[in-house]
Scaffold this motif. Sequence first.
Motif, mmCIF file in Angstrom:
data_model
loop_
_atom_site.group_PDB
_atom_site.id
_atom_site.type_symbol
_atom_site.label_atom_id
_atom_site.label_comp_id
_atom_site.label_asym_id
_atom_site.label_seq_id
_atom_site.Cartn_x
_atom_site.Cartn_y
_atom_site.Cartn_z
ATOM 1 N N LYS A 237 -34.811 -51.475 54.011
ATOM 2 C CA LYS A 237 -36.088 -50.846 53.657
ATOM 3 C C LYS A 237 -37.156 -51.164 54.698
ATOM 4 O O LYS A 237 -37.896 -50.277 55.151
ATOM 5 C CB LYS A 237 -36.540 -51.325 52.275
ATOM 6 C CG LYS A 237 -37.938 -50.878 51.856
ATOM 7 C CD LYS A 237 -38.270 -51.322 50.443
ATOM 8 C CE LYS A 237 -38.507 -52.796 50.322
ATOM 9 N NZ LYS A 237 -39.878 -53.225 50.750
ATOM 10 N N ASP A 238 -37.249 -52.439 55.073
ATOM 11 C CA ASP A 238 -38.303 -52.880 55.988
ATOM 12 C C ASP A 238 -38.182 -52.226 57.361
ATOM 13 O O ASP A 238 -39.167 -51.727 57.923
ATOM 14 C CB ASP A 238 -38.242 -54.398 56.159
ATOM 15 C CG ASP A 238 -38.539 -55.155 54.874
ATOM 16 O OD1 ASP A 238 -38.926 -54.514 53.875
ATOM 17 O OD2 ASP A 238 -38.350 -56.385 54.867
ATOM 18 N N VAL A 239 -36.982 -52.240 57.919
ATOM 19 C CA VAL A 239 -36.808 -51.676 59.261
ATOM 20 C C VAL A 239 -36.944 -50.159 59.218
ATOM 21 O O VAL A 239 -37.483 -49.549 60.148
ATOM 22 C CB VAL A 239 -35.459 -52.108 59.870
ATOM 23 C CG1 VAL A 239 -35.265 -51.478 61.249
ATOM 24 C CG2 VAL A 239 -35.399 -53.630 59.988
ATOM 25 N N GLY A 240 -36.518 -49.539 58.117
ATOM 26 C CA GLY A 240 -36.718 -48.106 57.961
ATOM 27 C C GLY A 240 -38.194 -47.749 57.991
ATOM 28 O O GLY A 240 -38.592 -46.739 58.603
ATOM 29 N N GLN A 258 -31.658 -49.431 66.780
ATOM 30 C CA GLN A 258 -30.358 -50.105 66.777
ATOM 31 C C GLN A 258 -30.251 -51.087 65.614
ATOM 32 O O GLN A 258 -29.202 -51.213 64.986
ATOM 33 C CB GLN A 258 -30.161 -50.835 68.114
ATOM 34 C CG GLN A 258 -30.012 -49.897 69.304
ATOM 35 C CD GLN A 258 -28.840 -48.936 69.141
ATOM 36 O OE1 GLN A 258 -27.747 -49.335 68.742
ATOM 37 N NE2 GLN A 258 -29.081 -47.665 69.422
ATOM 38 N N THR A 259 -31.349 -51.788 65.316
ATOM 39 C CA THR A 259 -31.359 -52.676 64.150
ATOM 40 C C THR A 259 -31.117 -51.880 62.881
ATOM 41 O O THR A 259 -30.321 -52.287 62.016
ATOM 42 C CB THR A 259 -32.704 -53.417 64.060
ATOM 43 O OG1 THR A 259 -32.905 -54.181 65.250
ATOM 44 C CG2 THR A 259 -32.741 -54.331 62.853
ATOM 45 N N LEU A 260 -31.795 -50.744 62.765
ATOM 46 C CA LEU A 260 -31.615 -49.902 61.582
ATOM 47 C C LEU A 260 -30.177 -49.403 61.479
ATOM 48 O O LEU A 260 -29.623 -49.314 60.371
ATOM 49 C CB LEU A 260 -32.591 -48.721 61.626
ATOM 50 C CG LEU A 260 -32.598 -47.812 60.394
ATOM 51 C CD1 LEU A 260 -32.946 -48.592 59.135
ATOM 52 C CD2 LEU A 260 -33.585 -46.657 60.589
ATOM 53 N N ALA A 261 -29.550 -49.101 62.603
ATOM 54 C CA ALA A 261 -28.154 -48.641 62.587
ATOM 55 C C ALA A 261 -27.219 -49.707 62.013
ATOM 56 O O ALA A 261 -26.309 -49.396 61.230
ATOM 57 C CB ALA A 261 -27.717 -48.251 63.992
ATOM 58 N N TRP A 262 -27.427 -50.986 62.384
ATOM 59 C CA TRP A 262 -26.631 -52.074 61.800
ATOM 60 C C TRP A 262 -26.803 -52.108 60.280
ATOM 61 O O TRP A 262 -25.838 -52.251 59.526
ATOM 62 C CB TRP A 262 -27.080 -53.425 62.361
ATOM 63 C CG TRP A 262 -26.462 -53.855 63.658
ATOM 64 C CD1 TRP A 262 -27.102 -54.078 64.839
ATOM 65 C CD2 TRP A 262 -25.070 -54.169 63.905
ATOM 66 N NE1 TRP A 262 -26.213 -54.486 65.798
ATOM 67 C CE2 TRP A 262 -24.963 -54.561 65.249
ATOM 68 C CE3 TRP A 262 -23.927 -54.149 63.114
ATOM 69 C CZ2 TRP A 262 -23.756 -54.936 65.831
ATOM 70 C CZ3 TRP A 262 -22.715 -54.516 63.685
ATOM 71 C CH2 TRP A 262 -22.631 -54.898 65.021
ATOM 72 N N LEU A 263 -28.047 -51.997 59.839
ATOM 73 C CA LEU A 263 -28.334 -52.111 58.412
ATOM 74 C C LEU A 263 -27.839 -50.895 57.635
ATOM 75 O O LEU A 263 -27.383 -51.029 56.495
ATOM 76 C CB LEU A 263 -29.836 -52.326 58.212
ATOM 77 C CG LEU A 263 -30.341 -53.644 58.807
ATOM 78 C CD1 LEU A 263 -31.861 -53.682 58.839
ATOM 79 C CD2 LEU A 263 -29.791 -54.839 58.030
#
Length: 289
Positions: A237-240, A258-263
């Motif tokens: 939610k946060d990175v989105g 890229q962080t969002l892709a991991w999550l």
Amino acid sequence: MGQTVGVIGLGNMGRGIAKNIAKGGHRLLVWDAIEEARTAFFDVGTIAAPADMAAQADVIIFVVPGSDQIESILADILGAAKPGLILWDFTTSDPTRTKGLAVQANAVGAGYMDAGMTGGGAKGADDGTMTLMIGGPKELFEKSKPVLTSCAGELIYLGPSGAGHTMKVVHNLITHTNFLACSEAGQLAEAAGIDLADMIKVFNAGNARSFISERRFPDHILSETWDGRSRVFNLHKDVGMAVALSKEVGSPMRIGHQTLAWLEAAVEAGMEEEDFTRLYPALGDLADT
């Protein structure tokens, strides 16, 4: 003499916040949608449904997942609000929605402040040492200081409505990206024959040190307790929100994507409700997706 303070949301963060407010000499009112969470406060505060709480409280603090939960009860609160009631939104939420909630509160004479939390997660809330990133009218911030200082170690005022939650989105982008970057580094070190504990020791003796290396890895991953007390859902939610904010304001972003892709891979793998520290051992499988 203390104020009458309501806390809505008695989860990992709200429990510690509520207990510290009571220790600070304030009259405590509490509410949570889950009965078991409410009953744990029989000997600390008075259980009061949101409308009843609003009729009595000087300050109400929301420690719920986000704006959706606040919106679901805000009409009841505002309809019964004691004159001069100040609402404090401790969620991690879209600043635009926060500003909208503030407009609703202001329309009936209630104040609405946003305060992003950081500083040790649930343990910081338990210890009363967390930092608050604050947005909203400065005079309401000053009026609420006796309550805030009972549950937080540092108060940083940032500007008008939405500023606190904007800073929280920026802060969490760094925090979650750093966690995954350290996790990638740990997987690389282990694959190359270096012990994970040794990698963390080197990080903490050099320029790669951070809260993630100093506390998250030793306390929750090297210990194999996997008890960071926050869900993968929250990180996603946060990175989105950070990615969405970057588009809204026209700020460049690539690492955040890229962080969002991991999550997103973790959510697709069914890890949404798992403790986020379990992302570390799952990283290899997530990379395959």
